[in-house]
Structures are given as C-alpha cells and as structure tokens.
Design a protein around this motif. Structure first.
Motif, PDB file in Angstrom:
ATOM      1  N   PRO A  27      37.876  35.168  39.563  1.00  0.00           N
ATOM      2  CA  PRO A  27      38.675  35.750  38.480  1.00  0.00           C
ATOM      3  C   PRO A  27      39.519  36.910  38.990  1.00  0.00           C
ATOM      4  O   PRO A  27      39.019  37.777  39.722  1.00  0.00           O
ATOM      5  CB  PRO A  27      37.614  36.236  37.484  1.00  0.00           C
ATOM      6  CG  PRO A  27      36.370  36.423  38.302  1.00  0.00           C
ATOM      7  CD  PRO A  27      36.423  35.375  39.367  1.00  0.00           C
ATOM      8  N   PRO A  28      40.802  36.947  38.642  1.00  0.00           N
ATOM      9  CA  PRO A  28      41.657  38.056  39.082  1.00  0.00           C
ATOM     10  C   PRO A  28      41.231  39.366  38.422  1.00  0.00           C
ATOM     11  O   PRO A  28      41.201  39.463  37.196  1.00  0.00           O
ATOM     12  CB  PRO A  28      43.062  37.619  38.636  1.00  0.00           C
ATOM     13  CG  PRO A  28      42.827  36.646  37.525  1.00  0.00           C
ATOM     14  CD  PRO A  28      41.524  35.965  37.818  1.00  0.00           C
ATOM     15  N   THR A  29      40.904  40.348  39.253  1.00  0.00           N
ATOM     16  CA  THR A  29      40.369  41.609  38.737  1.00  0.00           C
ATOM     17  C   THR A  29      41.024  42.810  39.398  1.00  0.00           C
ATOM     18  O   THR A  29      41.670  43.625  38.736  1.00  0.00           O
ATOM     19  CB  THR A  29      38.843  41.669  38.954  1.00  0.00           C
ATOM     20  OG1 THR A  29      38.235  40.521  38.348  1.00  0.00           O
ATOM     21  CG2 THR A  29      38.251  42.928  38.324  1.00  0.00           C
ATOM     22  N   ASP A  76      39.323  40.706  45.315  1.00  0.00           N
ATOM     23  CA  ASP A  76      39.047  39.474  44.575  1.00  0.00           C
ATOM     24  C   ASP A  76      38.756  38.336  45.543  1.00  0.00           C
ATOM     25  O   ASP A  76      39.446  38.178  46.567  1.00  0.00           O
ATOM     26  CB  ASP A  76      40.238  39.100  43.693  1.00  0.00           C
ATOM     27  CG  ASP A  76      40.416  40.040  42.520  1.00  0.00           C
ATOM     28  OD1 ASP A  76      39.474  40.790  42.207  1.00  0.00           O
ATOM     29  OD2 ASP A  76      41.517  40.020  41.919  1.00  0.00           O
ATOM     30  N   PRO A  81      37.597  41.272  34.588  1.00  0.00           N
ATOM     31  CA  PRO A  81      38.771  40.487  34.988  1.00  0.00           C
ATOM     32  C   PRO A  81      39.980  40.769  34.109  1.00  0.00           C
ATOM     33  O   PRO A  81      39.857  40.960  32.898  1.00  0.00           O
ATOM     34  CB  PRO A  81      38.288  39.042  34.832  1.00  0.00           C
ATOM     35  CG  PRO A  81      36.806  39.126  35.009  1.00  0.00           C
ATOM     36  CD  PRO A  81      36.405  40.429  34.376  1.00  0.00           C
ATOM     37  N   ASP A  82      41.144  40.823  34.735  1.00  0.00           N
ATOM     38  CA  ASP A  82      42.390  41.071  34.017  1.00  0.00           C
ATOM     39  C   ASP A  82      43.537  40.589  34.897  1.00  0.00           C
ATOM     40  O   ASP A  82      43.837  41.191  35.928  1.00  0.00           O
ATOM     41  CB  ASP A  82      42.538  42.556  33.705  1.00  0.00           C
ATOM     42  CG  ASP A  82      43.721  42.855  32.802  1.00  0.00           C
ATOM     43  OD1 ASP A  82      44.852  42.444  33.144  1.00  0.00           O
ATOM     44  OD2 ASP A  82      43.539  43.516  31.759  1.00  0.00           O
ATOM     45  N   GLU A  83      44.175  39.505  34.480  1.00  0.00           N
ATOM     46  CA  GLU A  83      45.244  38.917  35.287  1.00  0.00           C
ATOM     47  C   GLU A  83      46.427  39.859  35.447  1.00  0.00           C
ATOM     48  O   GLU A  83      47.027  39.939  36.525  1.00  0.00           O
ATOM     49  CB  GLU A  83      45.708  37.600  34.657  1.00  0.00           C
ATOM     50  CG  GLU A  83      44.690  36.474  34.723  1.00  0.00           C
ATOM     51  CD  GLU A  83      45.255  35.174  34.178  1.00  0.00           C
ATOM     52  OE1 GLU A  83      46.480  35.137  33.900  1.00  0.00           O
ATOM     53  OE2 GLU A  83      44.484  34.203  34.056  1.00  0.00           O
ATOM     54  N   VAL A  84      46.763  40.585  34.392  1.00  0.00           N
ATOM     55  CA  VAL A  84      47.925  41.478  34.447  1.00  0.00           C
ATOM     56  C   VAL A  84      47.663  42.611  35.437  1.00  0.00           C
ATOM     57  O   VAL A  84      48.519  42.958  36.258  1.00  0.00           O
ATOM     58  CB  VAL A  84      48.247  42.031  33.052  1.00  0.00           C
ATOM     59  CG1 VAL A  84      49.354  43.089  33.147  1.00  0.00           C
ATOM     60  CG2 VAL A  84      48.675  40.904  32.112  1.00  0.00           C
ATOM     61  N   ARG A  85      46.465  43.194  35.377  1.00  0.00           N
ATOM     62  CA  ARG A  85      46.129  44.276  36.302  1.00  0.00           C
ATOM     63  C   ARG A  85      46.184  43.799  37.749  1.00  0.00           C
ATOM     64  O   ARG A  85      46.786  44.443  38.615  1.00  0.00           O
ATOM     65  CB  ARG A  85      44.747  44.843  36.001  1.00  0.00           C
ATOM     66  CG  ARG A  85      44.381  46.017  36.918  1.00  0.00           C
ATOM     67  CD  ARG A  85      42.861  46.236  37.037  1.00  0.00           C
ATOM     68  NE  ARG A  85      42.217  46.321  35.767  1.00  0.00           N
ATOM     69  CZ  ARG A  85      41.266  45.469  35.368  1.00  0.00           C
ATOM     70  NH1 ARG A  85      40.883  44.470  36.161  1.00  0.00           N
ATOM     71  NH2 ARG A  85      40.696  45.603  34.196  1.00  0.00           N
ATOM     72  N   ALA A  86      45.531  42.680  38.016  1.00  0.00           N
ATOM     73  CA  ALA A  86      45.497  42.154  39.382  1.00  0.00           C
ATOM     74  C   ALA A  86      46.902  41.849  39.887  1.00  0.00           C
ATOM     75  O   ALA A  86      47.238  42.143  41.048  1.00  0.00           O
ATOM     76  CB  ALA A  86      44.625  40.912  39.443  1.00  0.00           C
ATOM     77  N   ALA A  87      47.728  41.274  39.020  1.00  0.00           N
ATOM     78  CA  ALA A  87      49.101  40.948  39.418  1.00  0.00           C
ATOM     79  C   ALA A  87      49.924  42.212  39.659  1.00  0.00           C
ATOM     80  O   ALA A  87      50.753  42.263  40.587  1.00  0.00           O
ATOM     81  CB  ALA A  87      49.767  40.093  38.350  1.00  0.00           C
TER      82      ALA A  87
END
Length: 232
Positions: free
Chosen positions: A79-81, A74, A51-57
């Motif tokens: 979890p944002p992935t 996702d 999971p990584d919010e920055v990557r997903a965003a």
C-alpha cells in the motif's frame, strides 16, 4: 564545509573552507535534486502513517526527498504510504540503521547532525557505516544555533531540536522559494509523548535534550505562515 573522509571514522578534511557554508551546502543538495534549484521538497519523518496514495505520490514526485535515520520505504506492490524515493539521508552517530538507511547509498547524500558535539560528544562512526561512504556534517553555528534561537532555547545548554525539525529548517533556509512538505512527524499533535513510534523498527525514547512542546508550536506556526505544508 568539512567532509568526513570515507573509511576514516571521525576524521575531517576541509572541502570548501568555512566561508560560504550555506551556499556550498545548497549547491550540494541541488546536485541530488531532480531540478536545480528544487521547486518542491519532501521531508519525511519516521512516525507510523496509514496508507495514503496522495501523500505517497506527493513525496515521490518532489524534486528532493529527505528521510531521517531509521526510516522505512513502501514495499513493492504494498500500500502506498511513505513513498519509495530517497535523495538525502539525515542521521546522527547513534542511530540503529534500518534495511533502507544505507541501501543504494552510492546515489544518496548523507548529512550528519552533531548537535551534541559542543558538549563533548565525539564518538566515532559506528562499525555498520559503509567504509567507502563519505558524509557531510551540518554546521551547528549555521543551523542548530539559529533554530535554537527560534525555539527560545539557550545554545549554551544541552538542548536542541529533533532531526525532523532541524532538517525542515535547513531546507526552508536554503530553498525559501521551494514548496517544502513535512510528513511523518508525530510531535506536532503529540508534544507530550515520551517515546517515538517508528514506521520501521522499534520505538525509541524521547531523549532529554528535546523540547517537543516548543517544537510543536514552531512547526504549527510555520504551517500557518505557509513556510511548510504538512501532509498528515
């Protein structure tokens, strides 16, 4: 450019001739992007990611999002992935579709890679292909062969790049001014692997036509040169 006619597996009809193939494909991709031309592009491979919010965003905020074959998205509330958007699906005839591959297919563009076609691969589209879905074959002459040249591969031999690298090459060729993000590609750091783990579904073996070490070196060069940005 040729288009596979909906419901007619393996049948092609001429849509725009052979001249201006790149220009036609560029316009087609632009029609699925949030802005034309896209200022940012996300090419998302199938490798498992934490999971990584920055990557997903970053993926979901791109003007154009491409995903590969048996991809995952996702889950709502999860979890944002790898994000949830998908504008373009890149595939080949031998895939195992995930639940996401053809979801919402009427709002997506489907590009068909057929690198094996010059070597006699002529299998029809599989039964799971939606009967009313058309597909755009990607020219081997325009993209597979030039990429093989960059990789130092002989196009007369049965060798070619993986879908993620070819999709990245296609995007950076058609939209050189855009910021192209690449993620979900394990071969950059693991060029000696013999199987590809997937974010969704079972692992698949690395087939004999690929040269992962050569691809890894080229992708690292593109990252160093600023042609692409890698999202680990």
């Amino acid at each position: 450019m040729s288009t596979i006619a909906p419901g007619l597996a393996g049948t092609t009809v001429t849509a725009a001739g052979t001249t201006g193939t790149r220009a036609t494909l560029r316009l087609l991709l632009e029609s699925y992007a949030r802005s034309a031309p896209p200022r940012s592009i996300a090419v998302v491979g199938n490798a498992p990611l934490s999971p990584d919010e920055v990557r997903a965003a970053t993926i979901d905020s791109a003007d154009l999002v491409l995903r590969m074959t048996t991809f995952g998205l996702d889950a709502p509330g999860g979890p944002p992935t790898v994000g949830r958007r998908c504008d373009v699906v890149v595939l080949h005839r031998g895939i195992t579709p995930s639940p996401f591959t053809f979801a919402d297919y009427t709002g997506r563009l489907y590009l068909l890679f057929e690198q094996g076609r010059p070597f006699g691969e002529r299998q029809p589209l599989r039964p799971w292909w939606p009967a009313d879905l058309g597909v755009v074959p990607v020219s081997n002459y325009e993209f597979t062969r030039p990429l093989n040249d960059l990789l130092g591969l002989d196009s007369r031999e049965r060798v070619w790049a993986t879908a993620g690298t070819l999709a990245t090459f296609l995007c950076t060729e058609l939209f050189p001014a855009a910021t192209t993000y690449l993620t979900g590609v394990s071969l950059i750091d693991e060029p000696d692997q013999t199987t590809f783990e997937h974010h969704w579904g079972d692992a698949v073996r690395v087939t004999p036509e690929h040269r992962l070490r050569t691809e890894s070196a080229l992708l690292k060069q593109w990252i160093a040169d600023g042609r692409i940005r890698f999202l680990p």
